[in-house]
Motif scaffolding. Sequence first.
Motif, PDB file in Angstrom:
ATOM      1  N   ARG A   1      42.725  35.511  33.575  1.00 39.46           N
ATOM      2  CA  ARG A   1      42.504  36.865  34.296  1.00 39.46           C
ATOM      3  C   ARG A   1      42.001  36.503  35.595  1.00 39.46           C
ATOM      4  NH1 ARG A   1      39.954  41.817  31.431  1.00 39.46           N
ATOM      5  NH2 ARG A   1      40.739  41.435  29.265  1.00 39.46           N
ATOM      6  N   GLU A   2      41.291  35.691  35.915  1.00 45.88           N
ATOM      7  CA  GLU A   2      40.652  35.296  37.224  1.00 45.88           C
ATOM      8  C   GLU A   2      41.788  34.770  37.955  1.00 45.88           C
ATOM      9  OE1 GLU A   2      37.426  32.704  36.479  1.00 45.88           O
ATOM     10  OE2 GLU A   2      36.274  34.123  35.356  1.00 45.88           O
TER      11      GLU A   2
ATOM     12  N   VAL B   1      44.081  37.454  39.179  1.00 46.48           N
ATOM     13  CA  VAL B   1      43.515  38.230  40.457  1.00 46.48           C
ATOM     14  C   VAL B   1      43.727  37.396  41.837  1.00 46.48           C
ATOM     15  CG1 VAL B   1      41.456  39.060  41.188  1.00 46.48           C
ATOM     16  CG2 VAL B   1      41.956  39.583  39.033  1.00 46.48           C
ATOM     17  N   ASN B   2      43.375  36.044  41.463  1.00 39.24           N
ATOM     18  CA  ASN B   2      43.327  35.348  42.713  1.00 39.24           C
ATOM     19  C   ASN B   2      44.869  34.827  43.324  1.00 39.24           C
ATOM     20  OD1 ASN B   2      40.654  35.015  42.668  1.00 39.24           O
ATOM     21  ND2 ASN B   2      40.461  32.970  41.275  1.00 39.24           N
TER      22      ASN B   2
ATOM     23  N   GLN C   1      43.458  43.267  40.700  1.00 37.52           N
ATOM     24  CA  GLN C   1      42.157  43.668  40.223  1.00 37.52           C
ATOM     25  C   GLN C   1      42.031  45.185  39.939  1.00 37.52           C
ATOM     26  OE1 GLN C   1      39.189  41.475  39.998  1.00 37.52           O
ATOM     27  NE2 GLN C   1      38.824  43.157  38.617  1.00 37.52           N
TER      28      GLN C   1
ATOM     29  N   ASP D   1      41.491  46.510  36.133  1.00 36.33           N
ATOM     30  CA  ASP D   1      40.419  47.479  35.747  1.00 36.33           C
ATOM     31  C   ASP D   1      41.081  49.050  35.334  1.00 36.33           C
ATOM     32  OD1 ASP D   1      38.583  45.741  36.832  1.00 36.33           O
ATOM     33  OD2 ASP D   1      38.511  46.682  38.928  1.00 36.33           O
TER      34      ASP D   1
END
Lengths: 202, 426, 316
Positions: C285-286, C289-290, C297, C301
């Motif tokens: 997930r990180e 997003v990055n 993001q 959400d």
Amino acid sequence: MSESDAAPGGGPDPTEPRSQFSGLLKPLAWIDGAIARFEAVVLAIGVMIMATVSVANVIGRFVLGESLFFVEELNRFLIVLITFVGLGYAARMGRHIRMSALYDSLPDRARKILMIVICLVTSAVMFVLAWYAYIYVVSVYDTGRIAPSLRIPVYLTFVWVPIGFVITGIQYLLTAVANLTRPDVYISASVVDTYEDTETQV
Amino acid sequence: MAEVMISVMVVLLLLGFPMMIPLIAGCFVAFFIFMPIPPEIMVQQMLGGIRPAALVAVPMFILAADIITKGHSADRLIDMVMRYVGHMRGGLGVTAAASCALFGAVSGSTQATVVAIGSPLRPRMLEAGYRDSFTLALIVNASDIAMLIPPSIAMIIYGVISGTSIAELFVAGIGPGLLILVLFASYCVFHAWRHDIPTQPKATWQERLKATRDALWPLGFPVIVVGGIYGGIFSPTEAAAVCVAYAFVLEFLIFRSLKWADLFEIAQSTGLITAVVFILVGAGNAFSWAISFNQIPQEILGSIGLDEASAIMVLVAISIAFFIGCMFVDPIVVILVLVPIFAPIVDSAGIDPVLVGVIITLQVAIGSATPPFGCDIFTAIAIFKRPYMDVIRGTPPFVVMLLGVSVALILFPQIALFLPQLAFGK
Amino acid sequence: ATWKYSLEEAIDEVQGVYATKFKEYIEANSDNEVQIFPFGTLGESNDTTELAQMGAIQFATASPGFTGSLIPELQVFLLPYVLPEEHAVLADFYQTSETINDMLAAKYEDKSLHLVDMYPEGEVVMTTKEPVTSPADLDGVKVRVMTSPMLIETYDAFGATPTPLPWGEVYGALQTNIIQGQENPMFFVESTKMYEVTDYITYAGHNNFTTAVVANKSFFDGLSDEDKTLVQEAANAAYEHIMDYQQGLTERSEAKILEAKPSMTVTHLTDEQRAPFREAAQQVREAFVNEVGGDAQAVLDGFEADIEASKARVAE
Ligand code: NA
Ligand code: NA
């Protein structure tokens, strides 16, 4: 196969194509020669890079347990590059595949006329394709597609497509000119029509 | 529409236009006259045709074959083979057929086989007294066996599309593949006998041993290709690149038979041959796309009406449809388009889908070596620099044999089904 | 009018079942005709999506896994343990999610596409040569994945060695042990015979293969209100049909596989066994997003909120 005035093995050296241009057009001859050399270098280097990264991928996976994720995309890009750079280069060398049985059986004059028609039509078709290739590249550019592993815009891998068609179109145009202005039948601007004298090279 | 496309193509082809022009003209007819959609899709589909990852094997095998033919490896390998079979009638021809079968079997690519086996063997066959028309036709057609013996991309695609066991298909291809090899080998012996092709004096065992020792390094090629693929080190596509690396090591480092300048020249000629063949693959794909987009096969087949036909009639219809389709269009596209159309008919006639898969693969293989538009023919023209007619002149007897095998398969399905029944106990 | 509709799968696979229902509805309720083009007959996924963008065809199935090169945020559908694992929640989520039907739908419009529908094709399972119950079992196992950064990241995080291979070579590569595993929805494992060359099937619940039906934007905008409603109704009918069809599809595929190959071992990981995989998923997930940036993001959400809402609705 029927050209009698070119001695066997005595055809022009295809690695040094004789130029169409003389006199005031000399600078064009220089540009033409530069393009020919550029095409040859791109073809050779493209093939060598393809071999190198493919082997590196096998070694990486088998020895180090790590795959090179970009290899498949890079190879696809190189295939497009080689095909479309080679398209023009093959036209220059008179190497495009034809079925010449009927054509070969015609008398010299008829063959010459037919060859001029073939070259003009082929040239026109190449220019039409160049135009649509250009439109296609622009539309890929507009969609902003990105190659997932190389992370470069996909349109960049296609830019040689319209250029390749244009160069090929020019080559066939020059071949038509060669046939109109010189006595022999030319299958490319610098190669006389016979299989024998191209047999020994490459 | 199909009639107009085909007529334009055949006329341009016969007039001697570069082969890409008839294919592109077929597209032009479709796009500019019959289809109200953006013509740049032609370019998209040309690019789509040369994109499949497996195609990378073609330039790689061309490169490897060129390196070993210009260097010493190919000569040493063939010298060795000649010591063993040179005294037999048709020995070299049989060797060529068997090499095509073996190489084709592992590489899975008919084009790569034409290149890798054809380039080194053709000059030697001519030297030995075989006619060029026979030699070219043998190389082009023997490479067909590549599709029937596993691994085979055509069979994988058929298996996925039709929901047939790929493992069973692979095993089922072996019988017909070997049958073709036996037929071709017999024909080689017959041809050598009829044309009285001279044999060499029988070599002594000392001579054989020496030739074998000389060929020890080059014998690494079959070991690497077969061992590497079946040993799980690399895929058939990657095997091509590994062969390039091995060829490079042999000729540049061990035999020192070639110089750097040679490598550049060889790579350049490889690129040129690749381009000449691939532009046709691309143009062919665009043409196939136009056919598929307009649902032309559905129309033609729908008008025949096979719903009530017997199993044999259905198999005959399938053979004819695939054979004709592959004469003009890329084999993979033919499988993708035609298999779903025939699937319900095959089902209702109660025919074993494994048998259908083998018959289709055989037709596809024949088609790729059959005029007017056959990939293997294009490859042979580009590699050997012979005119189109020279390459196809010797083809008829081979096509007759291959069609004979097709008929045999339809009448005696056990040729294909015996091995899978043995292996899977069905 | 005649509408052309392309698939990424064969006609009897999930996309084909959906498309056939869609076609039946349209043809029963209007004079329009739908021509379906199964896998490969018009090119591979990226090409057919492009055909829909250019307006050469009217409808295309365009899985977010491929369309991710066009709309990077769509790679969210490849992330492990983001989608709901329960069928009823999943069914509700696709229909009600504002993130999908507003936010992502708008991104399709920017690319000359209209998002008609999105639906799941079934839980993704791993098929391997050795049993897998924990990330440690994947150590050194070469797993074939599509060349998508998120899938590579996922199998990296799971402890395997992600290995790119063209789809055509996967079967042979499993047979010769170049790779030792691959992932796909169960029906696809059955139809593509992947079980013939692997021995273990593992349900880790990490993903459900999602696909999207798109239409050419100017074609759709140019339809009469009546036809727009027709398309939407056809999509709804097909969605309902496909969700029903999928109830038990995975089980049916499993039964077929076990019939063809009784020695196949099928394992459903327990919640405890899934815990370390879920934990590893966090880093994917990180990375999403990055690397994707943009609205990545916000999409993540939004998905969480929408899924909570769906869970609540289903629980009622
Ligand atoms: Na094979
Ligand atoms: Na053919």
